[in-house]
Design a protein around this motif. Structure first.
Motif, PDB file in Angstrom:
ATOM      1  N   SER A   1      -2.748  -3.280   9.174  1.00  0.00           N
ATOM      2  CA  SER A   1      -2.466  -2.240   8.180  1.00  0.00           C
ATOM      3  C   SER A   1      -1.013  -1.798   8.253  1.00  0.00           C
ATOM      4  O   SER A   1      -0.381  -1.521   7.228  1.00  0.00           O
ATOM      5  CB  SER A   1      -3.398  -1.041   8.379  1.00  0.00           C
ATOM      6  OG  SER A   1      -3.235  -0.459   9.646  1.00  0.00           O
TER       7      SER A   1
ATOM      8  N   VAL B   1       1.137  -4.620   6.528  1.00  0.00           N
ATOM      9  CA  VAL B   1       1.020  -4.599   5.063  1.00  0.00           C
ATOM     10  C   VAL B   1       1.806  -3.433   4.482  1.00  0.00           C
ATOM     11  O   VAL B   1       2.526  -3.578   3.480  1.00  0.00           O
ATOM     12  CB  VAL B   1      -0.462  -4.527   4.649  1.00  0.00           C
ATOM     13  CG1 VAL B   1      -0.587  -4.249   3.150  1.00  0.00           C
ATOM     14  CG2 VAL B   1      -1.176  -5.826   4.989  1.00  0.00           C
TER      15      VAL B   1
ATOM     16  N   SER C   1      -6.658  -9.681  -4.042  1.00  0.00           N
ATOM     17  CA  SER C   1      -6.327  -9.372  -2.647  1.00  0.00           C
ATOM     18  C   SER C   1      -6.737  -7.948  -2.269  1.00  0.00           C
ATOM     19  O   SER C   1      -6.712  -7.584  -1.094  1.00  0.00           O
ATOM     20  CB  SER C   1      -4.826  -9.550  -2.398  1.00  0.00           C
ATOM     21  OG  SER C   1      -4.073  -8.491  -2.985  1.00  0.00           O
ATOM     22  N   TYR C   2      -7.119  -7.146  -3.274  1.00  0.00           N
ATOM     23  CA  TYR C   2      -7.421  -5.736  -3.003  1.00  0.00           C
ATOM     24  C   TYR C   2      -8.620  -5.566  -2.076  1.00  0.00           C
ATOM     25  O   TYR C   2      -8.627  -4.675  -1.223  1.00  0.00           O
ATOM     26  CB  TYR C   2      -7.658  -4.977  -4.306  1.00  0.00           C
ATOM     27  CG  TYR C   2      -8.137  -3.559  -4.098  1.00  0.00           C
ATOM     28  CD1 TYR C   2      -7.288  -2.601  -3.539  1.00  0.00           C
ATOM     29  CD2 TYR C   2      -9.436  -3.179  -4.428  1.00  0.00           C
ATOM     30  CE1 TYR C   2      -7.720  -1.302  -3.331  1.00  0.00           C
ATOM     31  CE2 TYR C   2      -9.871  -1.884  -4.224  1.00  0.00           C
ATOM     32  CZ  TYR C   2      -9.012  -0.942  -3.676  1.00  0.00           C
ATOM     33  OH  TYR C   2      -9.454   0.335  -3.460  1.00  0.00           O
TER      34      TYR C   2
ATOM     35  N   GLY D   1      -7.344  -6.140   1.222  1.00  0.00           N
ATOM     36  CA  GLY D   1      -6.349  -5.113   1.500  1.00  0.00           C
ATOM     37  C   GLY D   1      -6.978  -3.768   1.782  1.00  0.00           C
ATOM     38  O   GLY D   1      -6.539  -3.034   2.681  1.00  0.00           O
TER      39      GLY D   1
ATOM     40  N   LYS E   1      -6.683  -1.626   5.241  1.00  0.00           N
ATOM     41  CA  LYS E   1      -6.169  -0.250   5.241  1.00  0.00           C
ATOM     42  C   LYS E   1      -7.195   0.760   5.750  1.00  0.00           C
ATOM     43  O   LYS E   1      -6.877   1.610   6.587  1.00  0.00           O
ATOM     44  CB  LYS E   1      -5.730   0.119   3.822  1.00  0.00           C
ATOM     45  CG  LYS E   1      -5.222   1.550   3.672  1.00  0.00           C
ATOM     46  CD  LYS E   1      -4.816   1.812   2.227  1.00  0.00           C
ATOM     47  CE  LYS E   1      -4.393   3.246   1.994  1.00  0.00           C
ATOM     48  NZ  LYS E   1      -3.992   3.480   0.586  1.00  0.00           N
TER      49      LYS E   1
ATOM     50  N   ILE F   1      -0.218  -8.025  -0.204  1.00  0.00           N
ATOM     51  CA  ILE F   1      -1.643  -7.726  -0.250  1.00  0.00           C
ATOM     52  C   ILE F   1      -1.793  -6.313  -0.794  1.00  0.00           C
ATOM     53  O   ILE F   1      -1.190  -5.372  -0.274  1.00  0.00           O
ATOM     54  CB  ILE F   1      -2.290  -7.841   1.148  1.00  0.00           C
ATOM     55  CG1 ILE F   1      -2.180  -9.284   1.660  1.00  0.00           C
ATOM     56  CG2 ILE F   1      -3.749  -7.409   1.104  1.00  0.00           C
ATOM     57  CD1 ILE F   1      -2.708  -9.481   3.057  1.00  0.00           C
TER      58      ILE F   1
ATOM     59  N   THR G   1      -3.386  -2.817  -1.344  1.00  0.00           N
ATOM     60  CA  THR G   1      -4.266  -1.930  -0.577  1.00  0.00           C
ATOM     61  C   THR G   1      -4.570  -0.630  -1.310  1.00  0.00           C
ATOM     62  O   THR G   1      -5.376   0.165  -0.842  1.00  0.00           O
ATOM     63  CB  THR G   1      -3.617  -1.570   0.776  1.00  0.00           C
ATOM     64  OG1 THR G   1      -2.397  -0.846   0.539  1.00  0.00           O
ATOM     65  CG2 THR G   1      -3.306  -2.810   1.594  1.00  0.00           C
TER      66      THR G   1
END
Length: 458
Positions: free
Chosen positions: A140, A143, A206-207, A210, A214, A390, A392
């Motif tokens: 996290s 990213v 990618s969410y 992500g 996160k 990515i 998030t």
């Protein structure tokens, strides 16, 4: 713009505290409460030892003043940071004397909002600052740092620039509509729109990963009453997080907590034991158990090795509709108290192709193997590439989805020979949603909602 101040370090007593001041009058206001080298004589990005005074000229504390002159500061304004001793009383007194001298107390996220307003960063980078502060794992943090450095912004900027070139050509055609001139090659525009949609869809997809990076990948612990779910949760967390009892139905609501395993943040969810119940509160807890299973990426199905093996198949029928798109790990618990014959019989009932781990949550045997299986099953993307993007943020995800929908309409319009003015409208709508992410298109409501979640002092 008025001058604001706030404590930027976490609330409470510590070795030191940092008080940040930003605004047009920051240097003049702080000078009124500073005893030491005159601030006007200080070079930017230098630190100086001196004393902070109260409104009567009495020394409040010995402190270090660090100066950042505009525009080369976090906010783009003149910024002064005072590093004082971490006494709560000292912090309160310094902030109070600065307010008396002309400052205003900053609101949550106001320093970062000024940085955005002054062009020091775009909106997605500003939001990444909050994610860096809140990061709980290596993934996290990586990213969030990548987004804060502008990797996401640069990719979106490239997409918007490509779209702008074509929408400009299409709109130029409208000025020469009577001459029936074509400036924008429709085949090339179709190819470009397809390529851009592929990139946008990839970002949107990618969410899911992500969001897990996160907020923690959700792992639901399910099973019948007294199977040992709460004991397993406590063992995995290394803490007595859940109440453990031999009384059936002790867990009546979901209990959640996070832990980092193998560099991945996992959010374990202990659910109420699933059974037929006439108790209204327990039934509500069981309903929530099914809801959490729907939300989970991994389901740990805890099975009591001492229970009748015939119950296993009946229970799987209950949970199977909620597990069709999940990774399910069958955890046969209490193997230390069950006979080898009973365990073998239980395994024969588990003929659904489900990965099986045998453990004793109470004694800890087999738990390490279970942890390794969870880490392998999580299989989140490795985010070691500093250029990898990515998504998030839910706001970014929804904007990307709407941008993709606008491109769908563009491609449909191109294939059906739609007029240039309507094509232009769809392309500009796509650009609008991409611009919402970076703040090129924003409203006071959006900005207020975003920065309201920041801590005061940031």
């Amino acid at each position: 713009m008025d001058t604001i101040c706030a404590v930027s370090t976490p609330h409470g007593m510590g070795g030191i505290a940092v008080i940040r001041v930003s605004g047009d009058d920051a240097l003049d206001i702080v000078q009124q409460r500073w005893q030491g080298k005159p601030i006007a004589e200080m070079a930017s990005h230098t630190a100086h030892l001196g004393h902070v005074l109260d409104s009567q000229g009495e020394i409040l504390d010995e402190a270090v003043l660090t100066l950042f002159r505009a525009p080369n500061s976090f906010t783009g304004e003149d910024v002064v940071e005072i590093s004082c001793h971490g006494s709560m009383w000292i912090q309160q007194q310094i902030v109070g004397t600065l307010i008396d001298a002309g400052c205003r107390a900053a609101t949550g996220g106001e320093f970062t909002q000024r940085a955005f307003a002054n062009g020091k960063m775009d909106l997605s980078q500003a939001e990444a600052i909050a994610d860096v502060i809140a990061s709980q794992s290596r993934a996290s943090h990586h990213v969030a740092m990548n987004q804060m450095r502008g990797a996401f912004s640069r990719q979106l900027s490239t997409l918007r620039s490509q779209l702008l070139q074509f929408v400009s050509l299409i709109e130029l055609e409208l000025d020469f509509s009577e001459e029936d001139v074509t400036f924008a090659d429709r085949e090339r525009l179709t190819s470009l729109a397809t390529d851009i949609k592929t990139v946008i869809d990839s970002l949107a997809q990618s969410y899911q990963a992500g969001n897990a990076i996160k907020n923690g990948l959700p792992v639901a612990i399910v099973g019948p009453t007294n199977a040992g779910k709460s004991t397993l949760l406590n063992t995995l967390l290394g803490d007595d997080r859940a109440l453990v009892s031999d009384i059936k139905g002790t867990t009546r609501d979901v209990i959640e907590d996070t832990v980092v395993m193998g560099g991945t943040l996992l959010r374990f969810i202990d659910t109420a034991g699933i059974r037929e119940s006439s108790d209204v509160i327990e039934s509500m807890g069981i309903e929530r158990s099914f809801k959490k299973m729907d939300e989970a990426r991994i389901v740990l199905w805890v099975i009591d090795a001492t229970a009748p093996a015939e119950e296993v198949e009946d229970f799987y029928i209950k949970i199977q509709p909620h597990c069709h798109d999940k990774a399910v790990i069958a955890v046969i618990n209490k193997v230390d108290t069950a006979s080898a014959f009973a365990v073998e019989k239980m395994l024969k009932k588990l003929n659904h192709g489900i990965k099986t781990i045998q453990i004793s949550a109470r004694k800890g045997s087999g738990v390490e193997q279970l942890k390794q299986e969870i880490i392998a099953t999580a299989a989140l993307p490795q985010v070691t590439d500093e250029n990898a993007v990515i998504v998030t943020n839910a706001r970014h995800y929804h904007a990307l989805v709407r941008a993709s929908e606008a491109l769908d309409r563009t491609l449909q319009g191109l294939s059906s020979g739609l007029s240039g003015d309507l094509l232009s409208q769809d392309i500009r709508e796509c650009m609008h949603y991409l611009g919402e992410i970076t703040g090129e298109i924003s409203t006071h409501e959006i900005l207020g909602e975003i920065f309201a979640h920041f801590c005061v002092g940031k």
